[in-house]
Design a protein around this motif. Structure first.
Motif, PDB file in Angstrom:
ATOM      1  N   ASN A  12       0.879  -1.385  -0.006  1.00 20.61           N
ATOM      2  CA  ASN A  12       0.064  -0.014  -0.027  1.00 20.61           C
ATOM      3  C   ASN A  12       1.003   1.105   0.070  1.00 20.61           C
ATOM      4  O   ASN A  12       1.973   1.126   0.185  1.00 20.61           O
ATOM      5  N   VAL A  17      -0.604   5.324   4.294  1.00 20.54           N
ATOM      6  CA  VAL A  17      -1.042   4.012   5.422  1.00 20.54           C
ATOM      7  C   VAL A  17       0.035   3.888   6.067  1.00 20.54           C
ATOM      8  O   VAL A  17       1.331   3.490   5.652  1.00 20.54           O
ATOM      9  N   THR A  20       2.783  -0.578   6.226  1.00 18.35           N
ATOM     10  CA  THR A  20       2.946  -1.171   4.881  1.00 18.35           C
ATOM     11  C   THR A  20       4.067  -2.206   4.813  1.00 18.35           C
ATOM     12  O   THR A  20       5.032  -2.070   5.499  1.00 18.35           O
ATOM     13  N   GLN A 215      -6.819   2.901   3.973  1.00 13.15           N
ATOM     14  CA  GLN A 215      -6.503   2.335   5.292  1.00 13.15           C
ATOM     15  C   GLN A 215      -7.636   1.301   5.418  1.00 13.15           C
ATOM     16  O   GLN A 215      -7.157   0.151   5.963  1.00 13.15           O
ATOM     17  N   SER A 218      -6.189  -2.166   3.484  1.00 18.96           N
ATOM     18  CA  SER A 218      -5.036  -2.515   4.305  1.00 18.96           C
ATOM     19  C   SER A 218      -5.589  -3.423   5.597  1.00 18.96           C
ATOM     20  O   SER A 218      -5.111  -4.491   6.003  1.00 18.96           O
ATOM     21  N   ASP A 219      -6.510  -2.894   6.216  1.00 16.00           N
ATOM     22  CA  ASP A 219      -6.956  -3.302   7.744  1.00 16.00           C
ATOM     23  C   ASP A 219      -7.793  -4.797   7.184  1.00 16.00           C
ATOM     24  O   ASP A 219      -7.445  -5.836   7.761  1.00 16.00           O
TER      25      ASP A 219
END
Length: 225
Positions: A12, A17, A20, A215, A218-219
């Motif tokens: 990412n 973010v 990463t 974000q 990614s989570d």
């Protein structure tokens, strides 16, 4: 080998973010998608000669030569989502026309307008009476809109961005699109592109929602939150 100042391509945007991670392996197709949608290390076409010759490309860190980096080759890891990227400064154009219903040649006329003004189209979605497109070059936006108005009602949305999820996203891999959509459930989405590539799902959203979208992805995809 490509030597740069980070330890390979990340999953990412580290500028947006937190936490990463470097991607250890990418397929050439996945790398090309990430490069087109914002990964600055590679130009979208630079890996093509290596791909056709079957020569792996390794991304290494000049500040940490012992770091593993990222290797790009023709190997595809099945059922694996690799990364998220974003492309800014996107404008969406929608044309709605009842003349499109059951008509032939309508899309050709629309595309010829963009070709005339040498403006590439990034994303496209269609319905029975409308077509939405995104562009990143607005040099001739006014002229394009004026031409499109000859065929229907035109609306323009500016200050947009494309967020893409890259990996093995073949339609036979059950559940991946649901996982990605769940991560985007609180983000207003203007367009979705899925099925045009086996390696990419793209979302057109407002630039103001970009950080939150990256974000969230990614989570859900990498941090399993």
């Amino acid at each position: 080998q490509i030597w740069t100042d980070i330890d390979g391509m990340h999953n990412n945007d580290p500028r947006v973010v937190g936490n990463t991670e470097a991607i250890r392996q990418l397929n050439f197709e996945e790398a090309a998608e990430l490069a087109y949608f914002g990964a600055k290390i590679l130009h979208p076409t630079c890996v093509q000669p290596a791909k056709f010759a079957g020569i792996p490309v390794r991304l290494k860190n000049t500040l940490d030569p012992k770091a593993e980096g990222t290797i790009i080759d023709n190997v595809l890891l099945k059922g694996k989502i690799k990364a998220v990227a974003a492309k800014d400064n996107i404008t969406a154009i929608k044309i709605k026309s009842s003349r499109m219903l059951f008509a032939t040649g309508f899309l050709r006329k629309v595309f010829e307008i963009f070709e005339c003004y040498q403006t590439p189209i990034d994303m496209i979605t269609t319905s029975e009476v409308g077509v939405s497109m995104s562009i990143d070059n607005t040099t001739h936006l006014n002229e394009i809109v004026d031409e499109l108005k000859k065929y229907g009602t035109v609306t323009v949305d500016s200050d947009m961005c494309i967020v893409c999820v890259v990996g093995d996203l073949d339609w036979s891999n059950l559940g991946f699109e649901t996982l990605v959509l769940d991560a985007m459930k609180n983000i207003p989405v203007r367009m979705i592109s899925y099925g045009g590539s086996n390696y990419n799902i793209s979302f057109l959203i407002r630039e103001s929602d970009k950080a939150r979208a990256l974000q969230n992805l990614s989570d859900v995809l990498f941090n399993k939150k």
